[in-house]
Design a protein around this motif. Structure first.
Motif, mmCIF file in Angstrom:
data_model
loop_
_atom_site.group_PDB
_atom_site.id
_atom_site.type_symbol
_atom_site.label_atom_id
_atom_site.label_comp_id
_atom_site.label_asym_id
_atom_site.label_seq_id
_atom_site.Cartn_x
_atom_site.Cartn_y
_atom_site.Cartn_z
ATOM 1 N N MET A 261 -9.631 -13.381 57.809
ATOM 2 C CA MET A 261 -10.607 -13.754 58.829
ATOM 3 C C MET A 261 -10.448 -12.199 59.718
ATOM 4 O O MET A 261 -11.382 -11.569 60.029
ATOM 5 C CB MET A 261 -10.212 -14.752 59.784
ATOM 6 C CG MET A 261 -11.181 -14.934 60.900
ATOM 7 S SD MET A 261 -12.888 -15.495 60.523
ATOM 8 C CE MET A 261 -12.428 -17.330 60.596
ATOM 9 N N LYS B 299 -15.061 -12.212 51.856
ATOM 10 C CA LYS B 299 -14.812 -13.732 52.401
ATOM 11 C C LYS B 299 -13.887 -14.659 51.241
ATOM 12 O O LYS B 299 -14.334 -14.491 50.118
ATOM 13 C CB LYS B 299 -16.075 -14.436 52.549
ATOM 14 C CG LYS B 299 -16.832 -14.104 53.741
ATOM 15 C CD LYS B 299 -17.990 -14.971 54.159
ATOM 16 C CE LYS B 299 -18.582 -14.521 55.745
ATOM 17 N NZ LYS B 299 -19.581 -15.562 55.966
ATOM 18 N N VAL C 294 -11.665 -19.128 54.807
ATOM 19 C CA VAL C 294 -12.432 -18.520 55.969
ATOM 20 C C VAL C 294 -13.798 -19.089 55.706
ATOM 21 O O VAL C 294 -14.528 -19.733 56.902
ATOM 22 C CB VAL C 294 -12.775 -16.946 55.557
ATOM 23 C CG1 VAL C 294 -14.051 -16.293 56.719
ATOM 24 C CG2 VAL C 294 -11.417 -16.103 55.811
ATOM 25 N N TYR D 149 -13.187 -22.844 57.009
ATOM 26 C CA TYR D 149 -13.085 -22.976 58.655
ATOM 27 C C TYR D 149 -14.671 -22.496 59.348
ATOM 28 O O TYR D 149 -14.892 -23.155 60.202
ATOM 29 C CB TYR D 149 -12.326 -21.584 59.092
ATOM 30 C CG TYR D 149 -11.935 -21.624 60.569
ATOM 31 C CD1 TYR D 149 -11.253 -22.424 61.221
ATOM 32 C CD2 TYR D 149 -12.691 -20.460 61.234
ATOM 33 C CE1 TYR D 149 -11.011 -22.369 62.538
ATOM 34 C CE2 TYR D 149 -12.394 -20.459 62.608
ATOM 35 C CZ TYR D 149 -11.632 -21.223 63.195
ATOM 36 O OH TYR D 149 -11.450 -21.047 64.618
ATOM 37 N N THR D 150 -15.421 -21.641 58.933
ATOM 38 C CA THR D 150 -16.551 -21.242 59.583
ATOM 39 C C THR D 150 -17.588 -22.384 59.107
ATOM 40 O O THR D 150 -18.419 -22.533 60.327
ATOM 41 C CB THR D 150 -17.246 -20.125 58.970
ATOM 42 O OG1 THR D 150 -17.099 -19.884 57.541
ATOM 43 C CG2 THR D 150 -16.527 -18.832 59.356
ATOM 44 N N GLN D 151 -17.363 -22.834 58.114
ATOM 45 C CA GLN D 151 -18.664 -24.014 57.926
ATOM 46 C C GLN D 151 -18.073 -25.333 58.714
ATOM 47 O O GLN D 151 -19.075 -25.856 59.574
ATOM 48 C CB GLN D 151 -18.336 -24.603 56.378
ATOM 49 C CG GLN D 151 -19.225 -23.485 55.365
ATOM 50 C CD GLN D 151 -20.767 -23.616 55.553
ATOM 51 O OE1 GLN D 151 -21.330 -24.698 55.773
ATOM 52 N NE2 GLN D 151 -21.271 -22.603 55.590
ATOM 53 N N MET E 94 -16.329 -25.243 61.715
ATOM 54 C CA MET E 94 -16.587 -25.197 63.204
ATOM 55 C C MET E 94 -18.186 -24.957 63.478
ATOM 56 O O MET E 94 -18.364 -25.324 64.600
ATOM 57 C CB MET E 94 -15.905 -23.561 63.509
ATOM 58 C CG MET E 94 -14.180 -23.867 63.271
ATOM 59 S SD MET E 94 -13.617 -25.140 64.239
ATOM 60 C CE MET E 94 -13.421 -24.647 65.856
ATOM 61 N N GLY E 95 -18.879 -24.652 62.550
ATOM 62 C CA GLY E 95 -20.318 -24.266 62.819
ATOM 63 C C GLY E 95 -21.011 -25.468 62.530
ATOM 64 O O GLY E 95 -22.137 -25.945 63.140
#
Length: 552
Positions: free
Chosen positions: A222, A229, A233, A236-238, A240-241
């Motif tokens: 990150m 990517k 990563v 995590y982004t999936q 949190m989003g």
């Protein structure tokens, strides 16, 4: 081991059932929730999330990237760690005790701290980068992308290989080495045909842990990935989003990680069993005084590798005392401003929580670790066998996956633990308990059951014998595992960054947040506190245990 007249259902059976229930609740139940969310939509089996992941290159290419990074980093860690273990075990190196502490500390600090430190050194405007650009009149673009990720992971992970191989060599009978020498084998042949096969099971165990550590880490990619990517990563982004709208897809990615982790775990177990050797070190391997060029080369190699491995921690400590402009641009002037910032009113929550959660978690780890190891070795049956297997799951499942599964399982009825101190302590305990269990299991296997039988034959109860005879004899192994559990749990980021709230933030979360916000001065100060805590913990362990190193 069952004693005469012992009832089938007794205190040990009750303890086994209680511990089994806890692991079913905090390991199997959360994983089950992930599987349900990934496979069932509207009460029916639906594989659309899996189809979505494997049909779109945007998603599955991150899995390929992770494998590239992980495999190369693991191999490089072995190429550095194995020779380091051999040199420090076979050659007398001046200051080896101090070097061992530096090597262990370089592993126990979170990888993303190393990534942040290397940016300060080899980033586009890093200290070493500026020197190289000025000397060679070039324009280096820094440590970012695939190469940077592999460099950080390799230097962060080789100490684990070193500890495993060093521990195996410590128990190696040197008479085998001497026999090979008497039969005409040169030094290279002795290493490749005698020593390497004997330490291979430990090397495979270390490689598995390196593989899973690198594969599951999202902090380093990150921070320095810059477009490269990796799977963690993306996970995590999936999460949190999309946690509010499409948590099923995030759960699917977690299930994919779990399947990969279990696959490599069982491969390692099979290979380990195939190459396992049983031996007693009647004549342990001793470091010998080297002469001439061999002595010089050995010292140079060990010192250079240790210096490079410890460079991130040294950089962090130094930069923590350098002033900044707006937190990101270092002025070059030495000051205590960074420490004044983090110790100002309201900023000490993370520091306090780290020690508070850590102490509470380590008590749980030690108590449960001793009981589980004792039950697994002395009270073998189907239940204890299942319990022993369940304790290994947190060992191999990435922390981010565990954190996500905890939110799915305990963020609503009937278990409302989300955002609480309790869920943080449970996550830390579950994640790092295997260190204490494995070391306690190893030490109790070396304690003769006849000692306990003698105590019981003299009228002591099994519980009294356990508390007054067995536990004191287990303490060396318990301490070794407990120090690993303690240092790794206060350095835990993957699960903490998923589960924390403003009230339950820890040092690692605070460091990560400051790095993301480019407040490098504060991040360095927080990191220094964490590093010094680890060093002091190790020194206390060496003093109390009388040990000179920490091998696995």
């Amino acid at each position: 081991m069952r004693y005469a007249g012992e009832k089938r259902f007794n205190v040990w059976t009750a303890l086994t059932l209680i511990l089994l229930a806890l692991f079913l609740l905090f390991v199997i139940y959360p994983i089950g929730m992930l599987i349900v969310k990934s496979l069932f939509v509207g009460g029916k089996v639906d594989l659309s999330y899996f189809v979505k992941f494997f049909s779109k290159k945007y998603y599955w290419v991150t899995l390929v990237n992770s494998f590239k990074v992980t495999v190369l980093s693991t191999l490089l860690a072995c190429l550095i760690g194995v020779p380091m273990a051999y040199l420090l075990r076979s050659v007398k190196i001046r200051g080896s005790e101090f070097l061992n502490i530096l090597i262990v500390i370089s592993y126990l600090s979170p990888p993303f701290i190393g990534a942040y430190a290397w940016i300060q050194l080899l980033g586009r405007n890093g200290f070493i980068t500026r020197i190289l650009n000025a000397l060679f009149h070039v324009k280096l673009h820094g440590i970012y992308g695939f190469a940077g990720i592999v460099l950080v992971f390799s230097l962060q992970s080789f100490p684990l290989i070193y500890m495993y191989v060093s521990g195996a060599m410590k128990n190696l009978d040197n008479s085998l080495n001497e026999a090979a020498e008497s039969l005409g084998c040169n030094a290279f042949q002795r290493v490749t045909k005698v020593i390497f096969p004997l330490v291979l099971p430990s090397l495979l165990a270390g490689m598995l842990l390196v593989f899973m550590r690198v594969f599951s880490d999202f902090g380093t990619p990150m921070i320095i990935g810059e477009g490269y990517k990796t799977f963690p990563v993306m996970l995590y982004t999936q999460f949190m989003g999309e946690v509010g709208t499409n948590d099923g897809f995030a759960a699917t990615m977690c299930v994919i990680v779990i399947v990969i982790a279990l696959m490599f775990f069982f491969i390692q177990k099979l290979l380990g069993q195939k190459f396992t050797y049983s031996m007693t070190a009647l004549k342990p391997m001793q470091a010998q005084e080297a002469e001439g060029w061999r002595k010089v080369c050995a010292h140079l190699a060990v010192y250079l590798v240790t210096l490079v491995a410890a460079l991130p921690q040294i950089t962090v400590i130094i930069t923590s005392f350098i002033g900044t402009i707006n937190g990101s641009l270092f002025t070059g002037e030495f000051t205590l401003d960074n420490y004044r910032n983090i110790f100002s009113k309201g900023n000490t929550v993370a520091i306090r929580n780290t020690y508070l959660f850590g102490l509470e978690a380590i008590v749980v780890v030690i108590v449960c670790g001793i009981l589980i190891s004792y039950l697994s070795v002395r009270k073998k049956n189907t239940l204890t066998g299942v319990l022993d297997v369940l304790t290994m799951f947190p060992y191999i499942i990435p922390g981010s996956v565990l954190g996500i599964s905890f939110l799915y399982a305990f963020n609503g009825p009937p278990f409302l633990l989300g955002g609480t101190v309790i869920i943080m302590i449970i996550a830390l305990s579950i994640r790092r308990m295997p260190y204490t269990i494995r070391s306690s299991t190893a030490i109790i296997g070396q304690i003769s059951p006849s000692i306990e039988e003698a105590s019981i034959s003299l009228g002591a109860s099994q519980v009294k014998t356990f508390l007054q005879i067995t536990v004191p004899m287990m303490l060396p192994g318990v301490l070794s595992g407990a120090i690993m559990s303690w240092i790794t749990l206060i350095s835990e980021l993957s699960s903490s960054v998923i589960l924390y709230t403003s009230r339950t933030s820890t040092l690692t979360v605070a460091i990560y947040s400051e790095v993301i916000r480019s407040n490098f001065g504060n991040a360095a100060a927080y990191s220094t506190i964490l590093t010094l805590t680890s060093i002091v913990s190790l020194l206390i362990f060496f003093k109390v245990s009388g040990s000179k190193d920490l091998s696995v």
